[in-house]
Scaffold this motif. Structure first.
Motif, PDB file in Angstrom:
ATOM      1  N   TYR A 135       0.915  -1.153   0.138  1.00  0.00           N
ATOM      2  CA  TYR A 135       0.027  -0.184  -0.064  1.00  0.00           C
ATOM      3  C   TYR A 135       0.967   1.264   0.013  1.00  0.00           C
ATOM      4  CZ  TYR A 135      -3.356   3.654   1.376  1.00  0.00           C
ATOM      5  OH  TYR A 135      -4.072   4.556   1.515  1.00  0.00           O
ATOM      6  N   CYS A 188      -6.205   5.976   5.491  1.00  0.00           N
ATOM      7  CA  CYS A 188      -5.399   5.069   5.038  1.00  0.00           C
ATOM      8  C   CYS A 188      -5.590   3.372   5.899  1.00  0.00           C
ATOM      9  CB  CYS A 188      -3.849   5.350   5.127  1.00  0.00           C
ATOM     10  SG  CYS A 188      -3.636   6.623   4.088  1.00  0.00           S
ATOM     11  N   HIS A 223       4.187  -1.188   3.570  1.00  0.00           N
ATOM     12  CA  HIS A 223       3.402   0.293   3.382  1.00  0.00           C
ATOM     13  C   HIS A 223       4.725   1.371   3.053  1.00  0.00           C
ATOM     14  CE1 HIS A 223       0.116   2.421   5.235  1.00  0.00           C
ATOM     15  NE2 HIS A 223       0.799   3.553   4.752  1.00  0.00           N
ATOM     16  N   GLU A 251      -1.155   5.527  11.951  1.00  0.00           N
ATOM     17  CA  GLU A 251      -1.565   4.361  11.081  1.00  0.00           C
ATOM     18  C   GLU A 251      -1.612   3.247  11.935  1.00  0.00           C
ATOM     19  OE1 GLU A 251      -1.227   3.773   6.991  1.00  0.00           O
ATOM     20  OE2 GLU A 251      -1.208   5.966   6.398  1.00  0.00           O
ATOM     21  N   CYS A 309       0.858   5.580   0.364  1.00  0.00           N
ATOM     22  CA  CYS A 309      -0.072   6.668   0.554  1.00  0.00           C
ATOM     23  C   CYS A 309      -0.045   7.556  -0.648  1.00  0.00           C
ATOM     24  CB  CYS A 309       0.296   7.569   1.703  1.00  0.00           C
ATOM     25  SG  CYS A 309       0.356   6.408   3.369  1.00  0.00           S
ATOM     26  N   HIS A 313       2.177  10.652  10.224  1.00  0.00           N
ATOM     27  CA  HIS A 313       0.951   9.852   9.635  1.00  0.00           C
ATOM     28  C   HIS A 313       1.088   8.280   9.834  1.00  0.00           C
ATOM     29  CE1 HIS A 313      -2.109   9.227   6.606  1.00  0.00           C
ATOM     30  NE2 HIS A 313      -1.355   8.518   5.708  1.00  0.00           N
ATOM     31  N   HIS A 314       2.413   7.721   9.582  1.00  0.00           N
ATOM     32  CA  HIS A 314       2.323   6.125   9.585  1.00  0.00           C
ATOM     33  C   HIS A 314       2.417   5.960  11.167  1.00  0.00           C
ATOM     34  CE1 HIS A 314       4.133   6.042   5.232  1.00  0.00           C
ATOM     35  NE2 HIS A 314       2.750   6.240   5.303  1.00  0.00           N
TER      36      HIS A 314
HETATM   37 ZN   LIG Z   1      -1.226   6.854   4.632  1.00  0.00          ZN
END
Ligand SMILES: [Zn+2]
Length: 510
Positions: free
Chosen positions: A60, A238, A253, A267, A62, A263-264
């Motif tokens: 995946y 996400c 990822h 997540e 972003c 962000h990560h």
């Molecule tokens: Zn993301």
């Protein structure tokens, strides 16, 4: 099933509220080793890539927040991720199931819509369309799955609800929902530090708590949820989309290095909370920034961006990709004329080599039929070295230098073709170079010229070559100077003639 690989932390700064991890853990998945090692920020070292099925992996990335045009900084990120995906597929025979999230609901998109008096959905559609055109012009393969936030509101709501119900998130009086980082002890494992300072607003219980749902504000789009009206926070999108597609764990990822925190980190925390697991993404791939001048990152806020169409007016997509290949994906990359000219020259070396091989093979009268053992040895060594470099955190730069050295040795042999003639190993080497570049996504297209113009250029280059050889024999300076003028004029039209061979050859200089 996972086993624990303890990794001890580095010394960290002495900012009062920041606490370094005493020990961080990356959990080694059970499964089948692929032989590849990749840097992982949680472990702070290269770790083995282990897949459940060694020939299938989930990935995946972003994607963009579609409120403006993409620039060269985005181009370097997505071209480098495209290169890594191609390596996994072409060199390691791994089938990749790729997905990319597109953020089409966001503060910046809403603001742009308000400023331009356009519906935010129209703004998002316009820039997403432009993004895919830009990616296609850079030869970046489209992900198999494109997930847009606007199409996943129900899954996102369900995701938030489950975290609230588990007690790891709380609803604030303004209808927002915050993730409670104190309930997730591993929070901070990606950036390898924890921050226990004072919360920045009255609603938050802990400083690092973050909004997974934003309470409704007048004039902004909103959706009804069981706890109140509002819209998804950025980070939750996400997690919810990946979980819907891939379930409770993902192999790779990826995104730019600026996404590592927060962000990560966020997540990972909310996904682990949702799935009640200790590790959600097994391998984080973070691409270093593109620097415009000196140390400054290329970004909209610094007003130092270059659009992708204007990049491609000056340099070809192959040249930009070569510059990416010649850098390390994890570290910052300079974008300047020197870097791009070096990439252009390197690409030309490959193009000249492939043309020279054709000339060599087609223009030698007597074939000895023998193989040159040394050339075949060189080829085998180069092939082995390529795989070793790529296994070690996708070291494409070493690969390129390694293959340049192979073609340099082969060129030396070809230059001696009056004495010996070894077409078979030379053809094998040319085939290897072509397929290697193709696997990296280099197309070697001769710009936009059609077949007719190529034939015309061939005719002109052949004619000039004959004239020049005669002028050299007769030591006719005037004619030689005329030949130089033709060469320079053609170069200004992006046709570069190679005079170092006995036979005429040229490449597109762009
Ligand atoms: Zn993301």
């Amino acid at each position: 099933m996972i086993k624990i690989l303890p990794v001890f932390s580095r010394k960290l700064s002495h900012v009062c509220s920041l606490k370094p991890y005493k020990e961080t853990k990356w959990l080694m998945p059970y499964g089948n080793p692929t032989g590849i090692y990749v840097y992982n920020c949680v472990a702070d070292q290269k770790v083995p890539v282990i897949l459940n099925d060694p020939h299938i992996a989930t990935w995946y990335s972003c994607g963009p927040t579609v409120y403006d045009s993409a620039h060269v900084g985005h181009a370097s990120c997505y071209v480098k991720l495209d290169i890594i995906q191609r390596i996994l597929k072409s060199f390691f025979n791994i089938k990749l199931v790729t997905a990319m999230g597109v953020t089409d609901i966001d503060d910046k998109i809403i603001k742009k819509g308000q400023e331009t008096k356009t519906d935010f959905r129209t703004v998002a559609k316009q820039y997403e369309h432009e993004f895919w055109l830009d990616m296609a012009s850079l030869n970046v393969e489209k992900p198999l799955i494109i997930s847009r936030v606007s199409e996943h509101i129900n899954s996102i709501e369900g995701f938030v609800k489950k975290i609230i119900d588990s007690g790891m998130a709380y609803v604030t009086p303004d209808g927002s929902v915050y993730f409670d980082t104190s309930k997730f002890p591993s929070y901070g494992k990606l950036q390898r530090m924890q921050d226990s300072g004072e919360p920045s607003n009255d609603h938050k219980r802990n400083k690092m708590d973050f909004a997974i749902w934003k309470g409704h504000k007048p004039g902004e789009p909103s959706w009804n949820a069981s706890w109140g009206e509002g819209r998804p926070g950025w980070h939750i999108e996400c997690s919810a989309m990946v979980s819907k597609i891939f379930g409770s764990q993902i192999d790779f990822h990826a995104g730019g290095i600026d996404l590592q925190f927060p962000h990560h980190e966020n997540e990972e925390a909310q996904s682990c909370a949702y799935h009640n697991t200790s590790q959600w993404a097994n391998y984080w791939i973070h691409v270093g920034h593109l620097h415009a001048k000196g140390d400054s990152k290329m970004s909209k806020s610094l007003k130092n961006t270059i659009s992708i169409p204007s990049l491609l007016e000056t340099y070809s997509a192959d040249t930009f990709r070569m510059a990416c290949l010649m850098s390390n994906y994890r570290y910052p990359m300079e974008y300047n004329d020197k870097v791009m000219k070096t990439a252009e020259e390197t690409l030309k070396k490959f193009k000249f080599f492939l043309k020279d091989v054709l000339v060599y093979v087609n223009n030698n009268a007597t074939q000895s039929g023998e193989y040159k053992d040394k050339l075949l040895d060189d080829l085998q060594k180069a092939e082995d070295a390529t795989l070793e470099f790529l296994k070690s955190d996708f070291d494409t730069a070493s690969c390129i230098y390694n293959v340049l050295s192979l073609i340099s040795n082969t060129n030396k042999i070809m230059k001696m073709h009056d004495k010996d003639y070894y077409p078979v190993p030379v053809i094998l080497i040319a085939e290897y170079v072509t397929s290697l570049l193709a696997k990296f996504g280099i197309t070697l297209k001769e710009s936009a010229q059609g077949d007719i113009s190529n034939t015309l250029i061939d005719t002109l280059v052949d004619f000039r070559h004959t004239v020049r050889l005669n002028a050299l024999i007769r030591k006719d300076k005037e004619l030689l100077s005329a030949c130089d003028i033709v060469r320079d004029k053609m170069k200004s039209m992006n046709v570069q003639i190679n005079d170092s061979n006995k036979m005429p050859s040229w490449v597109s200089a762009k």
